[in-house]
Motif scaffolding. Structure first.
Motif, PDB file in Angstrom:
ATOM      1  N   ALA A   1       3.755  12.993  -4.564  1.00  0.00           N
ATOM      2  CA  ALA A   1       2.314  12.949  -4.273  1.00  0.00           C
ATOM      3  C   ALA A   1       1.462  12.471  -5.441  1.00  0.00           C
ATOM      4  N   SER A   2       1.977  11.541  -6.257  1.00  0.00           N
ATOM      5  CA  SER A   2       1.163  11.062  -7.363  1.00  0.00           C
ATOM      6  C   SER A   2       1.524   9.637  -7.747  1.00  0.00           C
TER       7      SER A   2
ATOM      8  N   VAL B   1       0.854  -1.186   0.000  1.00  0.00           N
ATOM      9  CA  VAL B   1       0.000   0.000   0.000  1.00  0.00           C
ATOM     10  C   VAL B   1       0.895   1.242   0.000  1.00  0.00           C
ATOM     11  N   VAL B   2       0.612   2.184  -0.908  1.00  0.00           N
ATOM     12  CA  VAL B   2       1.388   3.420  -1.005  1.00  0.00           C
ATOM     13  C   VAL B   2       0.535   4.665  -0.782  1.00  0.00           C
ATOM     14  N   GLU B   3      -0.725   4.475  -0.506  1.00  0.00           N
ATOM     15  CA  GLU B   3      -1.658   5.587  -0.317  1.00  0.00           C
ATOM     16  C   GLU B   3      -1.794   5.916   1.169  1.00  0.00           C
ATOM     17  N   PHE B   4      -1.869   7.201   1.493  1.00  0.00           N
ATOM     18  CA  PHE B   4      -2.104   7.697   2.845  1.00  0.00           C
ATOM     19  C   PHE B   4      -1.162   7.085   3.893  1.00  0.00           C
ATOM     20  N   PRO B   5       0.158   7.209   3.700  1.00  0.00           N
ATOM     21  CA  PRO B   5       1.086   6.584   4.649  1.00  0.00           C
ATOM     22  C   PRO B   5       0.960   7.116   6.076  1.00  0.00           C
ATOM     23  N   HIS B   6       0.417   8.311   6.234  1.00  0.00           N
ATOM     24  CA  HIS B   6       0.259   8.836   7.594  1.00  0.00           C
ATOM     25  C   HIS B   6      -0.671   7.968   8.436  1.00  0.00           C
ATOM     26  N   LEU B   7      -1.459   7.114   7.788  1.00  0.00           N
ATOM     27  CA  LEU B   7      -2.374   6.237   8.521  1.00  0.00           C
ATOM     28  C   LEU B   7      -1.696   4.976   9.050  1.00  0.00           C
ATOM     29  N   TRP B   8      -0.482   4.658   8.531  1.00  0.00           N
ATOM     30  CA  TRP B   8       0.157   3.401   8.951  1.00  0.00           C
ATOM     31  C   TRP B   8       1.664   3.506   9.228  1.00  0.00           C
ATOM     32  N   GLN B   9       2.234   4.682   9.146  1.00  0.00           N
ATOM     33  CA  GLN B   9       3.664   4.811   9.440  1.00  0.00           C
ATOM     34  C   GLN B   9       3.962   4.625  10.922  1.00  0.00           C
TER      35      GLN B   9
ATOM     36  N   GLY C   1      -5.957   0.194   1.000  1.00  0.00           N
ATOM     37  CA  GLY C   1      -5.367   1.363   0.372  1.00  0.00           C
ATOM     38  C   GLY C   1      -4.863   1.018  -1.019  1.00  0.00           C
ATOM     39  N   ARG C   2      -4.536   2.038  -1.743  1.00  0.00           N
ATOM     40  CA  ARG C   2      -4.096   1.888  -3.124  1.00  0.00           C
ATOM     41  C   ARG C   2      -2.673   1.343  -3.191  1.00  0.00           C
ATOM     42  N   HIS C   3      -2.461   0.441  -4.118  1.00  0.00           N
ATOM     43  CA  HIS C   3      -1.145  -0.122  -4.399  1.00  0.00           C
ATOM     44  C   HIS C   3      -0.547   0.607  -5.591  1.00  0.00           C
ATOM     45  N   LEU C   4       0.770   0.589  -5.708  1.00  0.00           N
ATOM     46  CA  LEU C   4       1.432   1.203  -6.858  1.00  0.00           C
ATOM     47  C   LEU C   4       1.149   0.417  -8.116  1.00  0.00           C
ATOM     48  N   PHE C   5       1.234  -0.891  -8.030  1.00  0.00           N
ATOM     49  CA  PHE C   5       1.062  -1.718  -9.222  1.00  0.00           C
ATOM     50  C   PHE C   5      -0.285  -2.415  -9.203  1.00  0.00           C
ATOM     51  N   GLU C   6      -0.788  -2.699 -10.405  1.00  0.00           N
ATOM     52  CA  GLU C   6      -2.103  -3.305 -10.564  1.00  0.00           C
ATOM     53  C   GLU C   6      -1.984  -4.617 -11.317  1.00  0.00           C
ATOM     54  N   PRO C   7      -2.943  -5.526 -11.145  1.00  0.00           N
ATOM     55  CA  PRO C   7      -2.873  -6.831 -11.808  1.00  0.00           C
ATOM     56  C   PRO C   7      -2.757  -6.756 -13.340  1.00  0.00           C
ATOM     57  N   SER C   8      -3.241  -5.681 -13.935  1.00  0.00           N
ATOM     58  CA  SER C   8      -3.200  -5.557 -15.396  1.00  0.00           C
ATOM     59  C   SER C   8      -1.892  -4.969 -15.927  1.00  0.00           C
ATOM     60  N   ASP C   9      -0.943  -4.633 -15.039  1.00  0.00           N
ATOM     61  CA  ASP C   9       0.322  -4.042 -15.479  1.00  0.00           C
ATOM     62  C   ASP C   9       1.141  -5.040 -16.285  1.00  0.00           C
ATOM     63  N   PRO C  10       1.914  -4.528 -17.242  1.00  0.00           N
ATOM     64  CA  PRO C  10       2.778  -5.428 -18.016  1.00  0.00           C
ATOM     65  C   PRO C  10       3.960  -5.919 -17.173  1.00  0.00           C
TER      66      PRO C  10
END
Length: 184
Positions: free
Chosen positions: A119-120, A15-23, A148-157
């Motif tokens: 931030a993107s 998970v790379v989204e909202f790190p302030h929630l889990w750091q 939370g959102r991950h950097l990579f997705e199952p459809s990535d090459p």
């Protein structure tokens, strides 16, 4: 040619989204030093619209002695957006005047220090898969975020990477820096 870099906080489960929630309490001096080293080479920042809007609201009013605030407020910032127009209110911020990949390809040919993506998640993904990202540092915290959102997705090459650097901190963080392998 200028280097394009990105650094993202990550949980062990990606998970790379909202790190302030889990750091939590894992942020340590070595992690801060690694971040300082990364931003010390950056003199231009790329932001997406969402990141720009959040950061433009927060960072200009941050405490004057905040190290990241001292970096991000005066640095040159380019914003990728299809919905914003006109002048941007944050110091040294302007909209990209060409499609993202073209703008960044041209920017990399100019003189200067590193160009950092901040931030993107979507800019990191697009520019990595376009072959424009030179290094990606994942600052992995010893925590499972769960949601939370991950950097990579199952459809990535399938994309081959090479490890450029690796650091373990005293509180169990891992800073792993990757680049695209030259032969895919």
């Amino acid at each position: 040619m200028r280097r394009l870099t990105a650094g993202l906080f990550s949980s062990v489960d990606g998970v790379v989204e909202f790190p302030h929630l889990w750091q939590f309490d894992s942020f340590d001096a070595e992690l801060g030093a690694g971040m300082g080293e990364m931003i010390g080479r950056v003199d231009t920042v790329l932001l997406g619209r969402h990141g720009y809007e959040e950061w433009a609201e927060y960072w200009p009013a941050a405490e004057p002695d905040d190290p990241f605030g001292r970096f991000i407020n005066p640095v040159r910032k380019y914003v990728a957006s299809r919905t914003l127009d006109g002048e941007l209110g944050w110091t040294n911020a302007s909209l990209m005047d060409a499609p993202l990949e073209d703008f960044v390809g041209t920017l990399k040919q100019t003189d200067g220090g590193d160009i950092g993506i901040c931030a993107s998640i979507s800019l990191v993904r697009r520019l990595m898969f376009a072959g424009l990202l030179d290094s990606l540092t994942l600052m992995i915290h010893p925590v499972v975020a769960g949601t939370g959102r991950h950097l990579f997705e199952p459809s990535d090459p399938v994309t081959k990477l090479e490890l450029q650097d690796l650091t373990r901190t005293s509180k169990g963080n891992v800073l792993a820096t990757y680049g695209l392998r030259s032969e895919q």
